[in-house]
Design an enzyme around this catalytic site. Structure first.
Site, mmCIF file in Angstrom:
data_model
loop_
_atom_site.group_PDB
_atom_site.id
_atom_site.type_symbol
_atom_site.label_atom_id
_atom_site.label_comp_id
_atom_site.label_asym_id
_atom_site.label_seq_id
_atom_site.Cartn_x
_atom_site.Cartn_y
_atom_site.Cartn_z
ATOM 1 C CB SER A 4 -0.905 0.015 1.244
ATOM 2 O OG SER A 4 -0.120 0.051 2.425
ATOM 3 C CG LEU B 248 4.929 6.686 0.603
ATOM 4 C CD1 LEU B 248 6.112 7.188 1.427
ATOM 5 C CD2 LEU B 248 4.329 7.810 -0.220
ATOM 6 C CG ASP C 168 10.057 -8.811 10.092
ATOM 7 O OD1 ASP C 168 10.442 -7.637 9.906
ATOM 8 O OD2 ASP C 168 9.836 -9.270 11.219
ATOM 9 C CB CYS D 81 8.288 2.265 0.884
ATOM 10 S SG CYS D 81 8.791 2.986 -0.684
ATOM 11 C CB SER E 155 10.075 11.043 7.976
ATOM 12 O OG SER E 155 9.077 11.932 8.469
ATOM 13 C CE1 TYR F 181 8.095 7.428 11.097
ATOM 14 C CE2 TYR F 181 7.975 9.830 11.151
ATOM 15 C CZ TYR F 181 7.918 8.633 10.448
ATOM 16 O OH TYR F 181 7.694 8.659 9.089
ATOM 17 C CE LYS G 54 10.760 6.672 8.670
ATOM 18 N NZ LYS G 54 10.903 5.664 7.587
ATOM 19 C CB THR H 19 0.369 6.956 3.320
ATOM 20 O OG1 THR H 19 0.555 7.453 4.658
ATOM 21 C CG2 THR H 19 1.283 7.703 2.360
#
Length: 255
Positions: free
Chosen positions: A15, A17, A58, A87, A150, A163, A167, A198
């Site tokens: 799904s 990107l 994975d 992605c 990101s 997060y 990134k 997304t």
């Protein structure tokens, strides 16, 4: 590096990107291996026809990802694997101290780092090992790795310690990896998306999503997965794009 007749492995391809990137590359004449933990990746690959294969794996598993890369190399035939667009990843939100004064869950933090950062390193190392065996193209290239960072790596908001750190690690790996892999004629790039339409974005309230869209200078909307895919294709075909992180965010700077 040409897209047509090349073979590319895309993670997170069920799904968002990843799916959009697989669709664009397949439409441009590439073979694509769609890799994801979600079993819907099989039906998505089937829609793309015989130029696509599905592989459930994975990204943090050495064994499962090695099987995915073996599948991609075999699918590529004599040309092997041309590139990887990574992605797959997770979003996490947790404050260091919650309203009741409790500290953040350390295991949750470690899980985010493990998936987003260690998983990226796992994909990179296996991709590089596979592509280093390629015969160079007419332009001298053996392959390209495109990671997904990101804007949170630069403009992390409250609650994004895990997060943003994960990134930022992806950003930090881009240049040293590009320098190291230059001797193998493999390029390394990263895309840092802003706020995009997304499945991850669908998890936040509509009001919050609208506020994020309004904060984008121009175009004043959420980004589209197809625009990420377009940039990924441009990175593949432009040999001077190497060791860099490209913000794809409409000029937004998070507060």
């Amino acid at each position: 590096m040409q897209v047509k007749e090349g073979t590319f492995l895309i993670t997170g391809a069920a799904s968002g990107l990843g799916a959009a990137t697989a669709e664009r590359l397949a439409a441009a004449g590439a073979k694509v291996v769609l890799c994801d933990l979600n079993d819907s990746v099989t039906s998505h690959a089937a829609k793309l026809g015989e130029r696509a294969k599905a592989c459930m794996a994975d990204i943090t598993s050495s064994e499962q990802m090695q099987q995915a890369f073996d599948t991609a190399v075999a699918f590529g035939g004599q040309s092997g694997l041309s590139g990887v667009i990574h992605c797959a990843g997770v979003v996490s939100v947790a404050k260091l101290v919650d309203r009741e004064g409790n500290p953040a869950d350390l295991e949750a933090y470690a899980k985010t780092i493990h998936i987003n950062l260690v998983g990226t390193f796992n994909v990179m190392r296996l991709a590089a090992a596979a592509m280093a065996k390629n015969t160079p193209t007419q332009s001298g290239e053996r392959g390209v790795i495109i990671n997904t960072a990101s804007i949170a790596a630069f403009d992390g908001q409250v609650g994004q310690c895990a997060y943003s750190a994960s990134k930022a690690g992806v950003v930090g790996m881009s240049l040293p990896a590009a320098r190291e892999l230059s001797r193998h004629a493999i390029r390394v790039m990263a895309i840092a998306p802003g706020v995009f339409e997304t499945p991850m974005m669908s998890e936040i309230p509509d009001e919050a999503a609208q506020a994020l869209a309004a904060a984008v200078p121009f175009p004043k909307r959420l980004g589209k997965a197809a625009e990420f895919a377009q940039l990924a294709e441009q990175i593949i075909v432009n040999p001077m794009l190497n060791g860099e992180v490209i913000r794809l965010d409409g000029g937004i700077r998070m507060q």
